[in-house]
Design an enzyme around this catalytic site. Structure first.
Site, PDB file in Angstrom:
ATOM      1  N   GLY A 105     -32.782 -56.209 -15.303  1.00 34.47           N
ATOM      2  CA  GLY A 105     -33.505 -57.358 -14.776  1.00 34.47           C
ATOM      3  C   GLY A 105     -33.816 -58.356 -15.885  1.00 34.47           C
ATOM      4  N   SER A 106     -34.978 -58.967 -15.803  1.00 29.40           N
ATOM      5  CA  SER A 106     -35.329 -60.036 -16.739  1.00 29.40           C
ATOM      6  C   SER A 106     -35.701 -59.548 -18.126  1.00 29.40           C
ATOM      7  CB  SER A 106     -36.476 -60.874 -16.163  1.00 29.40           C
ATOM      8  OG  SER A 106     -36.029 -61.606 -15.044  1.00 29.40           O
TER       9      SER A 106
END
Length: 482
Positions: free
Chosen positions: A216-217
């Site tokens: 993810g981020s």
């Protein structure tokens, strides 16, 4: 000698030669493999008949061998087994070994070359052979805090001392009790193993080190590092931040969390990291190109298939091309799949001024008479980023926790640096929640990575900031308070 006798003598000589060669082959060439064959019952009796060394956490044995009155001589027992199962693994007559019980087996049994003089002493004195004690780097307070904070959620926590690479916490949930596999009742041990194999969450496999996940981020840290290292960007550089971004080589588009904008278009690199702006970072990644991202990821340890702690760690997957087929239905725009340990290493490198230390779980090996026969010396694995880039990334990560997506990781009186992540796995499953960071930001003592699978107790409403950040806070507080 007539012809029939010569032929008979030749056959007899050939048979003797074949017997000698076969015996030599078995006794010398195949000796090691036969001795270590798990089907060799005599090897089992010999190994269990000696006192296997303990696995030690902060002076207390979490795995030890107790004398028993049966054919094997000693029974392996585990103190607080579920808490430390990702570290110790299991030692079983039926099912073999895992984790430290496997990868430190030569030290624990006393067969390691490091223990040659101890074995020689035992032979000369007639003393019963004993294995060595394996003393780990784990901090009990951090381990317990990680396990308590994860609760019933499936996931993992890894905490590292940035300056050395010592692993302070290594937790995977669900865990398991190794004692049920260590029983000398082979029927019961096999039944317990089959039950664990079939259990939800695959408890026999450590999520912290052996499973890989979309980051993810949290991977924005790698992208930001590549941008800063290129010399073309600073924290104040502006990036386009549209509501949606068309992805190349596909008809798909990438949006931001919640479907909105990022508050500004264009947006600075620092603010894009602070609020985790997907479209800005996706465009930045495309501007940099996959070669730059891959090179930067490798400097953080991605793609290292030989990393051991001493347990073998799953290799972080980085595709040859960013539009290459993705494992586990990886969503478009995701570039790499690391185990949680890898994301802790990213934060640890940034915390340590850009220098990535080799992570490890074994600090000292002591013979039965407490003589130190081996001690781990911290070693540098790579230079991930320059000191200047590390300082800039630290400042940007502090912004994430102070007034960005990671405010739930704030610790009173301590400046925390971090990055959240919310990673989609498929359209019909809740996202994974991530947090990675370190504290104190100005004098780091602990770097941590937290993964909670499929949003944990919050399900589809989960974000890294809501679910993973509070867990990281608890672990960092435990380390700082110790």
């Amino acid at each position: 000698m007539n012809t029939p006798l010569r032929r008979l003598a030749s056959v007899a000589l050939a048979m003797f030669l074949a017997l000698m060669v076969g015996t030599t082959w078995v006794q010398y060439v195949q000796a090691d493999s036969l001795n270590n064959d798990p089907r060799n019952v005599r090897t089992l009796y010999r190994e269990y008949g000696n006192a296997r060394g303990p696995i030690v956490v902060a002076g207390e044995a979490v795995a030890s061998s107790e004398p028993v009155d049966d054919a094997f001589g000693y029974q392996r027992t585990y103190s607080n087994g579920e808490l430390y199962s990702a570290l110790t693994g299991f030692y079983s007559i039926v099912n073999g070994r895992s984790e430290l019980e496997k990868y430190a087996n030569d030290q624990l049994t006393g067969r390691s070359d490091q223990l040659f003089f101890s074995r020689l002493r035992d032979v000369l004195t007639g003393r019963s052979p004993e294995g060595a004690a394996v003393e780990t780097t784990i901090l009990p307070a951090a381990q317990q805090a990680a396990r308590d904070a994860l609760g019933d959620q499936q996931g993992a926590v890894v905490a590292i001392e940035p300056s050395t690479g010592k692993i302070l916490a290594l937790v995977s949930t669900p865990g398991f009790d190794p004692s049920v596999l260590a029983t000398h009742d082979t029927t019961a041990a096999n039944a317990a193993y089959q039950e664990l194999l079939a259990a939800d969450g695959n408890p026999l496999v450590s999520n912290a080190t052996h499973e890989i996940y979309p980051p993810g981020s949290t991977f924005k840290l790698v992208t930001a590092a590549a941008a800063l290292e290129s010399g073309q960007y600073t924290a104040d550089s502006t990036l386009p931040a549209p509501v949606e971004l068309d992805l190349p080589l596909t008809s798909a588009t990438l949006g931001n969390f919640g479907g909105g904008g990022c508050g500004a278009d264009p947006i600075t690199l620092a603010d894009a990291l602070r609020i985790s702006c997907n479209t800005a970072f996706a465009q930045l990644g495309m501007n940099l190109g996959d070669d730059a991202l891959r090179t930067q990821a490798e400097r953080f340890g991605f793609g290292n298939g030989d990393l051991t702690i001493p347990m073998l760690v799953a290799e972080s997957v980085f595709p040859d091309e960013l539009n290459a087929p993705r494992p586990r239905s990886r969503p478009s725009g995701s570039t790499a799949w690391p185990p949680p340990l890898q994301m802790a290493m990213v934060s640890a490198a940034i915390a340590n001024g850009g220098v990535l230390m080799t992570p490890y779980t074994v600090q000292t090996v002591r013979s039965a008479d407490l003589t130190v026969v081996d001690e781990t010396t911290p070693t540098q694995l790579s230079t991930a980023v320059s000191p200047g880039t590390a300082a800039t990334l630290t400042s940007m990560m502090v912004g994430v926790v102070q007034n960005g997506s990671g405010t739930a990781a704030q610790i009173s009186g301590v400046q925390v640096a971090g990055k959240t992540g919310t990673a989609q796995t498929s359209t019909d499953a809740a996202p994974h929640a991530w947090f990675t960071g370190f504290a104190p930001a100005d004098n780091p003592r602990v770097a941590v990575a937290v993964l909670v699978e499929h949003g944990g107790s919050m399900g589809s409403e989960a974000t890294g900031g809501k679910v993973a950040a509070p867990i990281a806070k608890a672990v960092m507080e435990a380390v700082l308070g110790s």
